[in-house]
Design a protein around this motif. Structure first.
Motif, mmCIF file in Angstrom:
data_model
loop_
_atom_site.group_PDB
_atom_site.id
_atom_site.type_symbol
_atom_site.label_atom_id
_atom_site.label_comp_id
_atom_site.label_asym_id
_atom_site.label_seq_id
_atom_site.Cartn_x
_atom_site.Cartn_y
_atom_site.Cartn_z
ATOM 1 N N CYS A 1 0.857 -1.182 0.000
ATOM 2 C CA CYS A 1 0.000 0.000 0.000
ATOM 3 C C CYS A 1 0.897 1.238 0.000
ATOM 4 O O CYS A 1 1.819 1.356 0.813
ATOM 5 N N ASP A 2 0.612 2.158 -0.912
ATOM 6 C CA ASP A 2 1.445 3.350 -1.046
ATOM 7 C C ASP A 2 1.147 4.423 -0.006
ATOM 8 O O ASP A 2 1.860 5.430 0.038
ATOM 9 N N ILE A 3 0.151 4.224 0.839
ATOM 10 C CA ILE A 3 -0.097 5.176 1.926
ATOM 11 C C ILE A 3 0.433 4.637 3.247
ATOM 12 O O ILE A 3 1.280 5.259 3.880
ATOM 13 N N CYS A 4 -0.052 3.468 3.668
ATOM 14 C CA CYS A 4 0.324 2.956 4.994
ATOM 15 C C CYS A 4 1.491 1.973 4.956
ATOM 16 O O CYS A 4 2.076 1.668 5.983
ATOM 17 N N GLY A 5 1.827 1.447 3.779
ATOM 18 C CA GLY A 5 2.964 0.548 3.651
ATOM 19 C C GLY A 5 2.686 -0.905 3.993
ATOM 20 O O GLY A 5 3.615 -1.706 4.046
ATOM 21 N N VAL A 6 1.427 -1.280 4.229
ATOM 22 C CA VAL A 6 1.122 -2.676 4.538
ATOM 23 C C VAL A 6 1.543 -3.559 3.368
ATOM 24 O O VAL A 6 1.385 -3.184 2.212
ATOM 25 N N TYR A 7 2.162 -4.711 3.707
ATOM 26 C CA TYR A 7 2.699 -5.608 2.681
ATOM 27 C C TYR A 7 2.605 -7.034 3.163
ATOM 28 O O TYR A 7 3.038 -7.307 4.277
ATOM 29 N N PRO A 8 2.050 -7.953 2.414
ATOM 30 C CA PRO A 8 1.289 -7.722 1.186
ATOM 31 C C PRO A 8 -0.092 -7.195 1.521
ATOM 32 O O PRO A 8 -0.572 -7.348 2.640
ATOM 33 N N ILE A 9 -0.747 -6.602 0.530
ATOM 34 C CA ILE A 9 -2.116 -6.138 0.726
ATOM 35 C C ILE A 9 -3.015 -7.362 0.808
ATOM 36 O O ILE A 9 -2.941 -8.252 -0.020
ATOM 37 N N ARG A 10 -3.835 -7.413 1.847
ATOM 38 C CA ARG A 10 -4.810 -8.493 2.022
ATOM 39 C C ARG A 10 -6.190 -7.905 1.862
ATOM 40 O O ARG A 10 -6.458 -6.822 2.337
ATOM 41 N N GLY A 11 -7.048 -8.641 1.197
ATOM 42 C CA GLY A 11 -8.397 -8.134 0.946
ATOM 43 C C GLY A 11 -8.413 -7.300 -0.315
ATOM 44 O O GLY A 11 -7.636 -7.531 -1.239
ATOM 45 N N ALA A 12 -9.283 -6.305 -0.338
ATOM 46 C CA ALA A 12 -9.431 -5.482 -1.531
ATOM 47 C C ALA A 12 -8.166 -4.674 -1.799
ATOM 48 O O ALA A 12 -7.542 -4.150 -0.888
ATOM 49 N N ARG A 13 -7.813 -4.598 -3.074
ATOM 50 C CA ARG A 13 -6.665 -3.807 -3.538
ATOM 51 C C ARG A 13 -7.198 -2.813 -4.550
ATOM 52 O O ARG A 13 -7.948 -3.167 -5.445
ATOM 53 N N PHE A 14 -6.815 -1.565 -4.404
ATOM 54 C CA PHE A 14 -7.283 -0.515 -5.301
ATOM 55 C C PHE A 14 -6.105 0.056 -6.061
ATOM 56 O O PHE A 14 -5.131 0.499 -5.470
ATOM 57 N N LYS A 15 -6.201 0.021 -7.384
ATOM 58 C CA LYS A 15 -5.147 0.516 -8.259
ATOM 59 C C LYS A 15 -5.558 1.851 -8.844
ATOM 60 O O LYS A 15 -6.718 2.053 -9.180
#
Length: 80
Positions: free
Chosen positions: A47-61
């Motif tokens: 996530c380019d805001i909070c930095g969570v990695y990997p994104i789990r659940g919905a991903r918004f591009k």
């Protein structure tokens, strides 16, 4: 070296497994039945805001920027 080859093969198998699944793109404003990705794990996506990695659940591009991804929590936070 053998361990590295085994790891690479394991990751190739994981990627192939994801490729074989029908993962539809979901528009949060127009969700359709059977396209929920709440259990998805987006490997190698941060996530380019909070930095969570990997994104789990919905991903918004982003449609306007290359390589800009957000997690559902940040999309909901930014929307308020």
């Amino acid at each position: 070296f053998v361990a590295a080859n085994a790891f690479i093969q394991q990751m190739a198998d994981v990627i192939e497994g994801y490729r074989m699944r029908a993962n539809a793109v979901v528009d949060r404003d127009r969700p359709t039945e059977g396209t929920s990705n709440r259990d998805a794990r987006h490997l190698a996506v941060e996530c380019d805001i909070c930095g969570v990695y990997p994104i789990r659940g919905a991903r918004f591009k982003s449609l306007a920027h290359d390589n800009y991804d957000l997690c559902e929590r940040c999309v909901r936070t930014e929307a308020t």
